[in-house]
Motif scaffolding. Structure first.
Motif, short mmCIF file in Angstrom:
data_model
loop_
_atom_site.label_atom_id
_atom_site.label_comp_id
_atom_site.label_asym_id
_atom_site.label_seq_id
_atom_site.Cartn_x
_atom_site.Cartn_y
_atom_site.Cartn_z
N GLY A 63 0.78 -1.23 0.00
CA GLY A 63 0.00 0.00 0.00
C GLY A 63 0.81 1.27 0.00
O GLY A 63 0.25 2.37 -0.11
N THR A 64 2.13 1.18 0.12
CA THR A 64 2.98 2.36 0.09
C THR A 64 2.95 2.99 -1.30
O THR A 64 3.05 2.29 -2.31
N VAL A 65 2.85 4.33 -1.35
CA VAL A 65 2.79 5.05 -2.62
C VAL A 65 3.91 6.08 -2.68
O VAL A 65 4.04 6.94 -1.80
N LEU A 66 4.71 5.98 -3.72
CA LEU A 66 5.76 6.95 -4.00
C LEU A 66 5.39 7.73 -5.26
O LEU A 66 4.80 7.18 -6.20
N TRP A 67 5.75 9.01 -5.27
CA TRP A 67 5.60 9.85 -6.46
C TRP A 67 6.99 10.32 -6.86
O TRP A 67 7.80 10.68 -6.00
N ILE A 68 7.27 10.30 -8.15
CA ILE A 68 8.58 10.73 -8.64
C ILE A 68 8.39 11.74 -9.76
O ILE A 68 7.70 11.47 -10.76
N ASP A 69 8.96 12.92 -9.58
CA ASP A 69 8.96 13.98 -10.60
C ASP A 69 7.59 14.29 -11.20
O ASP A 69 7.49 14.50 -12.41
N PRO A 70 6.52 14.34 -10.40
CA PRO A 70 5.24 14.72 -11.01
C PRO A 70 5.27 16.18 -11.42
O PRO A 70 5.61 17.06 -10.62
N TYR A 71 4.93 16.46 -12.67
CA TYR A 71 4.92 17.83 -13.18
C TYR A 71 3.59 18.09 -13.88
O TYR A 71 3.24 17.39 -14.83
N LEU A 72 2.88 19.11 -13.41
CA LEU A 72 1.54 19.41 -13.91
C LEU A 72 1.47 20.81 -14.51
O LEU A 72 0.38 21.34 -14.73
N GLY A 73 2.63 21.40 -14.76
CA GLY A 73 2.68 22.72 -15.36
C GLY A 73 2.55 22.66 -16.87
O GLY A 73 2.59 21.59 -17.49
N THR A 74 2.42 23.83 -17.46
CA THR A 74 2.26 23.91 -18.93
C THR A 74 3.51 24.45 -19.61
O THR A 74 3.50 24.70 -20.81
N GLY A 75 4.60 24.61 -18.86
CA GLY A 75 5.84 25.08 -19.45
C GLY A 75 5.91 26.60 -19.47
O GLY A 75 5.29 27.28 -18.66
N ASP A 76 6.66 27.11 -20.41
CA ASP A 76 6.86 28.55 -20.57
C ASP A 76 6.67 28.90 -22.04
O ASP A 76 7.63 29.23 -22.75
N PRO A 77 5.41 28.82 -22.54
CA PRO A 77 5.18 29.07 -23.97
C PRO A 77 5.63 30.47 -24.37
O PRO A 77 5.49 31.41 -23.57
N PRO A 78 6.17 30.66 -25.57
CA PRO A 78 6.33 29.65 -26.62
C PRO A 78 7.63 28.86 -26.55
O PRO A 78 7.90 28.04 -27.42
N ARG A 79 8.46 29.11 -25.52
CA ARG A 79 9.73 28.38 -25.46
C ARG A 79 9.50 26.91 -25.18
O ARG A 79 9.94 26.04 -25.93
N THR A 80 8.85 26.59 -24.08
CA THR A 80 8.50 25.21 -23.76
C THR A 80 6.98 25.14 -23.66
O THR A 80 6.37 25.81 -22.83
N THR A 81 6.39 24.33 -24.53
CA THR A 81 4.94 24.24 -24.62
C THR A 81 4.51 22.80 -24.39
O THR A 81 4.92 21.89 -25.12
N ARG A 82 3.70 22.59 -23.36
CA ARG A 82 3.24 21.24 -23.00
C ARG A 82 2.35 20.68 -24.10
O ARG A 82 1.40 21.32 -24.56
N MET A 83 2.62 19.43 -24.52
CA MET A 83 1.89 18.79 -25.61
C MET A 83 0.91 17.72 -25.14
O MET A 83 0.26 17.09 -25.97
N ILE A 84 0.80 17.50 -23.84
CA ILE A 84 -0.05 16.43 -23.32
C ILE A 84 -0.97 16.99 -22.24
O ILE A 84 -0.72 18.07 -21.71
N PRO A 85 -2.05 16.29 -21.91
CA PRO A 85 -2.98 16.79 -20.89
C PRO A 85 -2.32 16.91 -19.52
O PRO A 85 -1.33 16.25 -19.23
N VAL A 86 -2.90 17.77 -18.70
CA VAL A 86 -2.56 17.79 -17.27
C VAL A 86 -3.47 16.75 -16.63
O VAL A 86 -4.69 16.92 -16.58
N PRO A 87 -2.93 15.63 -16.11
CA PRO A 87 -3.77 14.48 -15.80
C PRO A 87 -4.52 14.55 -14.48
O PRO A 87 -5.42 13.75 -14.27
N PHE A 88 -4.15 15.46 -13.57
CA PHE A 88 -4.88 15.55 -12.30
C PHE A 88 -4.52 16.85 -11.61
O PHE A 88 -3.53 17.52 -11.95
N ASP A 89 -5.32 17.21 -10.63
CA ASP A 89 -5.05 18.33 -9.74
C ASP A 89 -4.31 17.76 -8.53
O ASP A 89 -4.80 16.82 -7.90
N PRO A 90 -3.14 18.30 -8.17
CA PRO A 90 -2.40 17.71 -7.04
C PRO A 90 -3.16 17.75 -5.73
O PRO A 90 -2.88 16.94 -4.84
#
Length: 276
Positions: A39-66
């Motif tokens: 039942g132990t749960v670890l999270w590693i590098d979860p990132y839910l931001g959208t980047g810094d458009p137009p330099r870095t632009t997220r191409m996938i959905p934000v899958p959850f609200d933390p």
């Protein structure tokens, strides 16, 4: 504030799961939720931001609200880059679960410099600094901190996550290097998680002028890294994330088929569950 069109089904899937050994959920970019049979749960590098458009632009959905995460015993980060240490993505998880943020010095420095303890209900006691050679025990997991090779980061680390007889390697944004051979010599790696992407042209961070950019291993390099750690299965990550640097993971099939390691290729899309 993080907004997701996916609702809370992914955090609920993690909370409700009862894996026989270990289950992982790919969060896109380089993030994972990992749950053991105890039942132990670890999270590693979860990132839910959208980047810094137009330099870095997220191409996938934000899958959850933390804020919807109810199960977290520890949150590990691999290095100090924004898509690996990110207050709006990670501090609400710490605040809602009392999990510790575990990472190398430069990663924790980001959390302190960004005043996570003032902006969220997070205490400095929840920050645990680690370095190469350490072992962190969380529930049924033993997490060994190992050296990796990411020349774009100031202090990157990798993790070998052990649960009973299973071993998972998460290399952050590592590239192939002789340092990875020590992982292959010491561990029987069931699943190797390695960043993969293409080179591209994106705006420079300072000048915003178009610049040739290569942040992740290419097809040959990621397979060389998987060979070095002797991974039974290679799971490529990061290929889905940034506009201009995305790649096709199915292209890795002909690269892996003639080598002893990795023995197989496991392609996961954001939200997919992988069982060991």
């Amino acid at each position: 504030m993080v907004h997701s069109d996916w609702g809370d089904w992914l955090p609920r899937a993690v909370a409700d799961a009862d894996p026989e050994t270990v289950a992982l959920w790919y969060l896109g970019c380089n993030g994972f939720a990992i749950k053991g049979s105890d039942g132990t749960v670890l999270w590693i590098d979860p990132y839910l931001g959208t980047g810094d458009p137009p330099r870095t632009t997220r191409m996938i959905p934000v899958p959850f609200d933390p804020a919807d995460v109810t199960d977290a015993d520890a949150l590990f980060v691999t290095h100090e880059h924004t898509d690996h240490v990110h207050g709006p993505s990670q501090a609400p998880i710490l605040a809602g679960t009392d999990a510790d943020l575990i990472g190398p010095d430069d990663s924790l420095a980001v959390a302190r410099e960004e005043n996570w303890t003032d902006r969220w209900d997070v205490s400095d006691d929840q920050f645990t600094e680690i370095e190469e050679g350490d072992t962190v025990r969380v529930g049924g997991f033993a997490v060994d901190v190992v050296e990796v090779h990411d020349p774009d980061a100031t202090h990157p680390v990798g993790y070998v996550i052990r649960h009973d007889d299973a071993a998972i390697f998460h290399g952050g944004d590592t590239k192939h290097s002789a340092v990875l051979e020590a992982v292959g010599e010491r561990y029987d790696v069931d699943l190797g998680i390695l960043a993969f992407g293409s080179a591209g042209t994106i705006p420079d961070k300072e000048t915003r002028e178009p610049a040739y950019t290569k942040w992740y291993a290419d097809e040959n390099e990621v397979v060389d890294a998987a060979r070095a750690i002797r991974a039974d299965r290679l799971l490529p990550t990061h290929w889905d994330m940034w506009k201009g640097l995305t790649a096709d993971p199915t292209a890795l099939h002909p690269h892996v088929r003639s080598f002893e390691y990795p023995r197989s290729l496991r392609i996961a899309e954001i939200g997919d569950r992988v069982d060991l």
